[in-house]
Design an enzyme around this catalytic site. Structure first.
Site, mmCIF file in Angstrom:
data_model
loop_
_atom_site.group_PDB
_atom_site.id
_atom_site.type_symbol
_atom_site.label_atom_id
_atom_site.label_comp_id
_atom_site.label_asym_id
_atom_site.label_seq_id
_atom_site.Cartn_x
_atom_site.Cartn_y
_atom_site.Cartn_z
ATOM 1 N NE ARG A 193 -0.802 -0.467 4.925
ATOM 2 C CZ ARG A 193 -0.704 0.579 5.726
ATOM 3 N NH1 ARG A 193 -1.185 1.738 5.358
ATOM 4 N NH2 ARG A 193 -0.135 0.456 6.907
ATOM 5 C CB THR A 194 0.060 4.616 -1.383
ATOM 6 O OG1 THR A 194 -0.324 4.020 -2.609
ATOM 7 C CG2 THR A 194 0.832 5.875 -1.669
ATOM 8 C CG LEU A 195 3.626 2.979 3.383
ATOM 9 C CD1 LEU A 195 4.873 2.237 3.821
ATOM 10 C CD2 LEU A 195 2.608 3.023 4.504
ATOM 11 C CG ASN A 226 -3.356 0.928 -1.302
ATOM 12 O OD1 ASN A 226 -2.364 1.648 -1.451
ATOM 13 N ND2 ASN A 226 -3.608 -0.108 -2.085
#
Lengths: 273, 245
Positions: B22-24, B126
């Site tokens: 997932r996008t951090l 996300n």
């Protein structure tokens, strides 16, 4: 139609290339009480005959609001019709939620037809035993569609389904060329007259019929009994003048037909019943 | 421990392996987009920079794209997520066209679809790390909306993303009015973009202006704004500064 050895399963073809179960499902539509629909450029009117089983019971609901801009009248197995109306409502509300915009009726009708088709190709299912007259609006104006148990759908200027619908169809065939430019009230009047044709002599009163209207700027709604009875009374009195009134109508119709000859043909589909 | 399947597993909010899915934080980002409604439709401006952290790494990134017949999408934030969004919209428009009926998705519909996508991703922790500007004209109705990575969305007569919200919108609030001509609209946008160029560290001096009207979309060729650096206050800025080094 007589019983034969190819009619047990919907997944069995007959040697003549017919699916008898699907045709039997269409018979079920013919057994239901009549429903009619007609449309102009901006409005669509749905009407149906509501006969209660006995004086003690209420009559079955045959016209359903699907969304502000779509409504449906059914004939046949009303239980199947109710289930399909719920499906249609669901589709409309999901589309509205995602796109903040009304689902175009033309697309809903295709989805409905695809759903009906599935039931003609699964051995563990049966075709829906209900015909639906779908009235709705989309970008290109007002539309009336007929959805068959076979999974076919057609667009109509005016149509009638159910028992004794032929009488209504005959009436509509005489008048349909004028519908595109009709006013809303004339359209409702024509709907009531068409319903009366299916009653074969019985008096038309608002307690045995239901009428619903949808139009540009007018969300789908069922007319209440008071309004319907008023409209019936208004033209019943004028009913005797129907004869002489038909003459100027015929002249006007010829002019209108000459202008509209090309365009009305597109809205008319072959009557398959 | 289970294998991490290429599709995101159900229970992946916690746990170190799940973080790779997932996008951090964003990597290559675009800065502000500014847009306004004018007489015939929408005008939108965005520079062509793609920053890699504090490095102005890419200088020819097109951050505005036409969507279908009626819409224009401008994006700031993670460029790869913008490309993903373009793929989603491409599929959406494709299916819309496949119906082949008289109906088509207008800017309002596309904006709401994007809002649903952005909000749902946010709920799954996300996000698509973007702030999007969606403008368009359909059947004479002009529409201009914004949606960002947490799903906040609204419509207005003028919108901006990122730094544009702080530097451009005050200018637009003062100077925007109904029925701007094309020339006045462009001048107003250029004024906003010039301020952003002076004051936003991630701005580059190469921009495009896009217009969408009932007829369709036009995106200009990239060009640069004239800037003036000869203010006396800029000369020898360290003179008179207090400090040991």
């Amino acid at each position: 139609m007589f019983r034969n050895q190819y009619d047990t399963d919907v997944t069995t073809w007959s040697p003549a290339g017919r699916l008898f179960q699907v045709e039997y499902a269409m018979e079920a539509v013919k057994q239901g009480s009549a429903a009619i629909g007609l449309r102009s450029k901006t409005h669509v009117v749905l009407g149906c005959v509501n006969k209660a089983n006995s004086e003690l019971s209420s009559h079955q609901k045959k016209i359903f609001k699907v969304d502000d801009h779509i409504g449906v009248a059914i004939a046949g197995l009303t239980a199947d019709g109710r289930v399909l109306s719920r499906y249609m409502r669901n589709e409309c509300i999901n589309y509205s939620f995602t796109y903040e915009s009304p689902l175009p009726v033309g697309r809903l009708v295709v989805q409905l037809a695809d759903k009906a088709q599935v039931c003609t190709q699964r051995s563990w299912k049966r075709p829906y035993g209900v015909g639906l007259l779908v009235a709705g609006l989309d970008e290109s104006g007002a539309h009336l569609y007929y959805n068959c148990p076979s999974g076919n759908y057609f667009e109509y200027q005016a149509f009638a389904i159910g028992s004794r619908s032929q009488a209504a169809k005959t009436y509509l065939e005489r008048r349909f060329e004028n519908f595109m430019d009709s006013t809303r009230d004339d359209l409702v009047k024509d709907a009531l007259m068409a319903i009366r044709e299916t009653l074969q002599g019985e008096t038309l009163k608002s307690s045995i019929c239901t009428v619903a209207v949808i139009g540009v700027g007018e969300p789908f709604h069922i007319l209440d009994h008071g309004t319907v009875q008023q409209m019936i009374d208004a033209f019943e009195i004028a009913g005797e003048q129907e004869g002489p009134a038909a003459e100027p109508d015929a002249a006007a119709r010829q002019e209108a037909a000459a202008e509209q000859g090309g365009s009305t043909d597109e809205g008319v589909a072959p009557m398959d019943i | 421990m289970n294998f991490i399947a290429s599709k995101q597993p159900e229970n992946r909010l916690l746990g170190p392996e799940s973080d790779t899915q997932r996008t951090l934080y964003p990597y290559v980002t675009g800065t502000s987009v500014v847009a306004l409604k004018y007489k015939d439709g929408i005008l939108m401006a965005a520079d062509m920079g793609g920053s890699y952290g504090s490095t102005l790494r890419y200088k020819s990134v097109e951050r505005m794209k036409p969507i279908g017949k009626h819409s224009l999408l401008g994006a700031s934030g993670e460029i790869s997520d913008f490309q993903e969004i373009l793929r989603y919209l491409d599929e959406l428009i494709l299916y819309d066209n496949m119906w082949d009926d008289g109906n088509s998705l207008g800017p309002k519909e596309v904006h709401n679809y994007l809002t649903r996508v952005m909000y749902n991703r946010r709920n799954k922790f996300n996000p698509l790390w973007n702030s999007l500007v969606l403008g368009g004209v359909k059947n004479g109705q002009t529409y201009l909306g914004m949606v960002n990575m947490i799903g906040v969305n609204f419509e207005d007569n003028h919108v901006a993303t990122g730094f544009g919200n702080h530097l451009a919108r005050p200018i637009l609030r003062q100077e925007w009015h109904e029925n701007l001509s094309f020339e006045d609209g462009v001048k107003l946008l250029e004024k906003c973009m010039r301020v952003l160029l002076y004051r936003d560290r991630s701005a580059v001096n190469k921009l495009q202006i896009a217009k969408i009207t009932e007829e369709g979309v036009t995106i200009s060729q990239p060009y640069s704004l004239k800037t003036y650096w000869e203010f006396s206050a800029f000369e020898n800025p360290a003179q008179g500064a207090i400090g040991s080094w």
